[in-house]
Design a protein around this motif. Structure first.
Motif, PDB file in Angstrom:
ATOM      1  N   THR B  78      -9.159 -14.899  -3.989  1.00 20.01           N
ATOM      2  CA  THR B  78      -8.953 -16.133  -3.233  1.00 20.01           C
ATOM      3  C   THR B  78      -8.674 -15.844  -1.763  1.00 20.01           C
ATOM      4  O   THR B  78      -9.289 -16.424  -0.876  1.00 20.01           O
ATOM      5  CB  THR B  78      -7.766 -16.919  -3.817  1.00 20.01           C
ATOM      6  N   VAL B 202       4.791 -21.206  -6.358  1.00 19.85           N
ATOM      7  CA  VAL B 202       5.279 -22.072  -5.288  1.00 19.85           C
ATOM      8  C   VAL B 202       4.181 -22.262  -4.238  1.00 19.85           C
ATOM      9  O   VAL B 202       4.021 -23.335  -3.665  1.00 19.85           O
ATOM     10  CB  VAL B 202       6.543 -21.461  -4.642  1.00 19.85           C
ATOM     11  N   LEU B 203       3.384 -21.205  -4.015  1.00 19.69           N
ATOM     12  CA  LEU B 203       2.340 -21.260  -2.991  1.00 19.69           C
ATOM     13  C   LEU B 203       0.979 -21.668  -3.555  1.00 19.69           C
ATOM     14  O   LEU B 203      -0.038 -21.522  -2.880  1.00 19.69           O
ATOM     15  CB  LEU B 203       2.216 -19.898  -2.295  1.00 19.69           C
ATOM     16  N   LYS B 205      -0.530 -24.424  -3.997  1.00 19.68           N
ATOM     17  CA  LYS B 205      -1.271 -25.400  -3.196  1.00 19.68           C
ATOM     18  C   LYS B 205      -1.939 -24.708  -1.994  1.00 19.68           C
ATOM     19  O   LYS B 205      -3.060 -25.021  -1.622  1.00 19.68           O
ATOM     20  CB  LYS B 205      -0.312 -26.473  -2.698  1.00 19.68           C
ATOM     21  N   GLU B 206      -1.193 -23.770  -1.381  1.00 17.32           N
ATOM     22  CA  GLU B 206      -1.737 -23.036  -0.234  1.00 17.32           C
ATOM     23  C   GLU B 206      -2.941 -22.205  -0.680  1.00 17.32           C
ATOM     24  O   GLU B 206      -3.951 -22.130   0.018  1.00 17.32           O
ATOM     25  CB  GLU B 206      -0.691 -22.102   0.377  1.00 17.32           C
ATOM     26  N   ASP B 208      -4.938 -22.884  -3.092  1.00 19.57           N
ATOM     27  CA  ASP B 208      -6.061 -23.806  -3.288  1.00 19.57           C
ATOM     28  C   ASP B 208      -6.773 -24.078  -1.965  1.00 19.57           C
ATOM     29  O   ASP B 208      -7.996 -24.116  -1.909  1.00 19.57           O
ATOM     30  CB  ASP B 208      -5.573 -25.131  -3.879  1.00 19.57           C
ATOM     31  N   VAL B 209      -5.988 -24.287  -0.901  1.00 22.16           N
ATOM     32  CA  VAL B 209      -6.586 -24.605   0.401  1.00 22.16           C
ATOM     33  C   VAL B 209      -7.422 -23.426   0.927  1.00 22.16           C
ATOM     34  O   VAL B 209      -8.435 -23.629   1.587  1.00 22.16           O
ATOM     35  CB  VAL B 209      -5.499 -25.029   1.420  1.00 22.16           C
ATOM     36  N   LEU B 211      -9.438 -21.818  -0.676  1.00 19.68           N
ATOM     37  CA  LEU B 211     -10.768 -21.884  -1.280  1.00 19.68           C
ATOM     38  C   LEU B 211     -11.795 -22.514  -0.338  1.00 19.68           C
ATOM     39  O   LEU B 211     -12.988 -22.307  -0.493  1.00 19.68           O
ATOM     40  CB  LEU B 211     -10.729 -22.696  -2.585  1.00 19.68           C
ATOM     41  N   PHE B 212     -11.332 -23.291   0.645  1.00 18.28           N
ATOM     42  CA  PHE B 212     -12.254 -23.968   1.546  1.00 18.28           C
ATOM     43  C   PHE B 212     -12.832 -23.071   2.620  1.00 18.28           C
ATOM     44  O   PHE B 212     -13.679 -23.498   3.387  1.00 18.28           O
ATOM     45  CB  PHE B 212     -11.542 -25.120   2.252  1.00 18.28           C
ATOM     46  N   GLY B 221      -4.752 -27.893   8.861  1.00 14.20           N
ATOM     47  CA  GLY B 221      -3.432 -27.592   9.410  1.00 14.20           C
ATOM     48  C   GLY B 221      -2.679 -26.525   8.646  1.00 14.20           C
ATOM     49  O   GLY B 221      -1.453 -26.492   8.666  1.00 14.20           O
ATOM     50  N   GLN B 222      -3.402 -25.630   7.978  1.00 13.79           N
ATOM     51  CA  GLN B 222      -2.714 -24.561   7.259  1.00 13.79           C
ATOM     52  C   GLN B 222      -2.454 -23.377   8.181  1.00 13.79           C
ATOM     53  O   GLN B 222      -3.326 -22.961   8.929  1.00 13.79           O
ATOM     54  CB  GLN B 222      -3.547 -24.089   6.066  1.00 13.79           C
ATOM     55  N   ASN B 223      -1.236 -22.835   8.083  1.00 12.35           N
ATOM     56  CA  ASN B 223      -0.886 -21.634   8.822  1.00 12.35           C
ATOM     57  C   ASN B 223      -1.372 -20.428   8.014  1.00 12.35           C
ATOM     58  O   ASN B 223      -0.637 -19.812   7.257  1.00 12.35           O
ATOM     59  CB  ASN B 223       0.625 -21.575   9.004  1.00 12.35           C
ATOM     60  N   TYR B 227       0.407 -17.249   5.184  1.00 13.65           N
ATOM     61  CA  TYR B 227       0.247 -17.300   3.736  1.00 13.65           C
ATOM     62  C   TYR B 227      -0.623 -16.157   3.225  1.00 13.65           C
ATOM     63  O   TYR B 227      -0.438 -15.663   2.119  1.00 13.65           O
ATOM     64  CB  TYR B 227      -0.331 -18.648   3.308  1.00 13.65           C
ATOM     65  N   MET B 267      -8.221 -24.412  -9.588  1.00 13.72           N
ATOM     66  CA  MET B 267      -6.896 -24.782  -9.100  1.00 13.72           C
ATOM     67  C   MET B 267      -5.851 -23.769  -9.574  1.00 13.72           C
ATOM     68  O   MET B 267      -5.688 -23.527 -10.762  1.00 13.72           O
ATOM     69  CB  MET B 267      -6.526 -26.188  -9.569  1.00 13.72           C
TER      70      MET B 267
END
Lengths: 269, 322
Positions: B78, B202-203, B205-206, B208-209, B211-212, B221-223, B227, B267
């Motif tokens: 990922t 905990v991370l 969701k991060e 998952d993002v 994957l884009f 807006g992801q740092n 991560y 996911m």
């Protein structure tokens, strides 16, 4: 209303000047289109406004706030960008993809709220993507996929939408469909839209303002009628055009065009 | 709904694999004997002693190692936006392996925790070097750089092992295998692994993002850099702990996440769980097969399943990298 101002921006990558002294104030609530030859810095300019690429010198201000001093999620709530190559490495369900637009609003352990779902549903309806919201992205045609990406942009709830060549890879019908969606949404939501287009007639037809770029600089900026002159076409695209007024819309159109001088690979013979 | 069934199915698979791995090996025992030994107050005769003292730690080690390697592979795939990433390809295993051997040479009476630390640092250094050299660029660069550094480090490690007559002691590191692990060592690893996996959850969701791809993630807006660093350190930690108990295991970290993603989507709140359970069960079974086949190196068993799958991945998904 959100104002976007670019001041004295320079960007050099590997000793090549990509952007040179860019000063631009975007018309809020209107559609601005950037045109220019390949490699003139159009896409790069969009990316600096969304801080994907950091400008070397100068700054971008959103509501008089320097974007470099904004938190990345706060900026994402103000500016959303649709990249040119937004292909997915992994296959997702349409609705699941669009729900990611709410990422800037979510706290660490928070799931989507009822409001988030409402916004996602609205965004899917606005582009007509609700028809296939349960399908996988890989099953969609190019035009359908583009509608999903625009929904994602809408659901992000930003005041400023940046679209990098939203019509690339689409046939003419789906190009117009996509541009109509963008124009109708702009009328309805009054979001500031900035896009990069290659087709000059489409730029003339859909824009309130056109920015012409060449070699990293802004050459001209104004209404479609101001910008479309043979001087500009010669200088920037190295073409000659027959510029007429469309009898129905009264807007300028480029009815025919030919190379200004014969070239091979961009070099004059 | 589908996810609930999958969790249930995987738990059953883990349970069945566990009891099968406990029953079969050099010596075979009945299910009754296994249950009897493991239940509280079970009598420890000779067979019970073997089951409890030798086989149980080995089976639990296999489960933990399989779980850690697989989750590590999932996270690396990922975060590096690369379908072919996994700990051994990124050179993390070779780095951990080298550091453990080198540390053992310098300080022969090394505690297990110190050995783990050495392995982690070795894996981390190599992982960082590879990612720095390739700058997350094309998968091809990553594979080439990883394979190059791995070969080099294994050569140096072999040299150290042979010149210092450590062959007997360290042979298992390069072939992989869960023999000789104690419950005490597992007691050190399990809590660390649990903490790391909680952090990854905990991370999720991060992840998952991620994957884009980089641009879309930045636009949301992801740092990303932050991560990327945290999750990769987690992945390296899991991989190097597995190297410390079972040596360099190949293919598993590639195989398991791909099978899971084909079945259950992408996911991470689900894939981390599935990958861990499935990887753990698969490694318990592989280790069992290794025991039954005269202690064949477990890597050979996994390679036999893994290689055809590896070729399949290259032929189907590798194409877009060309």
């Amino acid at each position: 209303m959100t104002s976007v101002t670019i001041e004295n921006m320079d960007l050099t990558i590997d000793k090549k000047d990509i952007l040179k002294n860019i000063n631009l104030e975007l018309m809020s609530g209107k559609i601005t289109t950037i045109i220019g030859p390949n490699g003139c810095g159009k896409s790069t300019l969009l990316k600096t406004v969304s801080n994907i690429i950091q400008a070397g010198e100068g700054s971008v201000y959103i509501n008089d706030l320097d974007i470099r001093r904004m938190k990345s999620k706060a900026l994402a709530k103000k500016v959303a960008i649709l990249s040119q190559k937004n292909r997915l490495q992994y296959d997702l369900k349409v609705r699941d993809l669009v729900s990611f637009s709410r990422y800037p609003y979510l706290r660490r352990f928070q799931g989507l709220t009822a409001d988030d779902h409402k916004i996602i549903d609205w965004a899917l309806r606005e582009t007509g993507a609700d028809e296939f919201s349960g399908r996988m992205m890989s099953e969609l045609s190019g035009g359908q996929a583009q509608r999903v990406w625009i929904s994602l942009l809408l659901a992000q709830g930003s005041d400023v939408l940046l679209l990098d060549e939203p019509t690339t890879y689409l046939d003419i019908h789906h190009q117009l469909e996509t541009l109509n969606i963008i124009r109708d949404l702009n009328k309805k939501t009054r979001q500031t839209v900035v896009m990069v287009l290659h087709d000059i007639n489409q730029a003339l037809k859909y824009s309130d303002e056109i920015v012409v770029m060449n070699r990293g600089e802004i050459v001209r900026c104004g209404t479609p009628a101001d910008v479309l002159t043979n001087d500009i076409l010669n200088e920037v695209f190295n073409i000659n055009g027959r510029i007429t007024t469309d009898p129905v819309t009264g807007k300028p159109v480029l009815s025919d065009y030919e190379l200004f001088c014969r070239t091979v690979n961009g070099r004059a013979l | 709904m589908k996810d609930g069934w999958l969790v249930l199915l995987l738990c059953i698979f883990v349970g069945v694999s566990f009891f099968a791995a406990m029953m079969f090996g050099v010596e075979n025992y009945s299910l009754g004997k296994v249950v009897d030994t493991l239940s509280p107050g079970g009598e420890l005769d000779r067979a019970g002693g073997i089951l409890y003292e030798i086989r149980l730690p080995r089976v639990v080690a296999a489960f933990l190692a399989g779980l850690m390697i697989s989750i590590s592979g999932l996270i690396m795939q990922t975060v590096t936006h690369n379908d072919l990433s996994e700990p051994s390809i990124l050179g993390v295993n070779a780095g951990a392996n080298f550091a453990i051997v080198a540390a053992t040479l310098v300080l022969p009476v090394l505690s297990f925790a110190a050995m783990l630390t050495a392995g982690f640092l070795g894996g981390l250094v190599v992982g960082v070097i590879i990612l720095f050299v390739t700058r997350f660029r094309s998968p091809i660069h990553l594979i080439l750089a990883g394979a190059g550094i791995s070969l080099f480090l294994y050569a140096v490690t072999d040299f150290l092992v042979i010149t210092n007559n450590l062959g007997q002691y360290l042979a298992f590191f390069t072939s992989g295998g869960a023999a000789g692990v104690s419950l005490g060592q597992l007691g050190v690893i399990a809590p660390v692994a649990a903490v790391v996996i909680v952090i990854l959850y905990v991370l999720s969701k991060e992840l998952d993002v991620f994957l884009f791809g980089e641009e879309m993630a930045a636009s949301l807006g992801q740092n990303q850099r932050m991560y990327q660093v945290i999750t990769l350190v987690c992945a390296v930690l899991l991989a190097s702990m597995s190297v410390a108990i079972v040596g360099n295991v190949v293919f598993l970290g590639l195989l398991v996440p791909h099978i899971v993603k084909m079945i259950a989507g992408y996911m991470h709140r689900w894939t981390i769980l599935y990958t861990g359970l499935f990887g753990g069960a698969l490694f318990m079974l592989s280790d069992m097969a290794a025991r039954m086949l005269n202690e064949t190196p477990v890597n050979a068993i996994i390679a036999m399943i893994g290689l055809p799958f590896f070729i399949y991945i290259i032929r189907t998904r590798g194409r877009k990298y060309a």
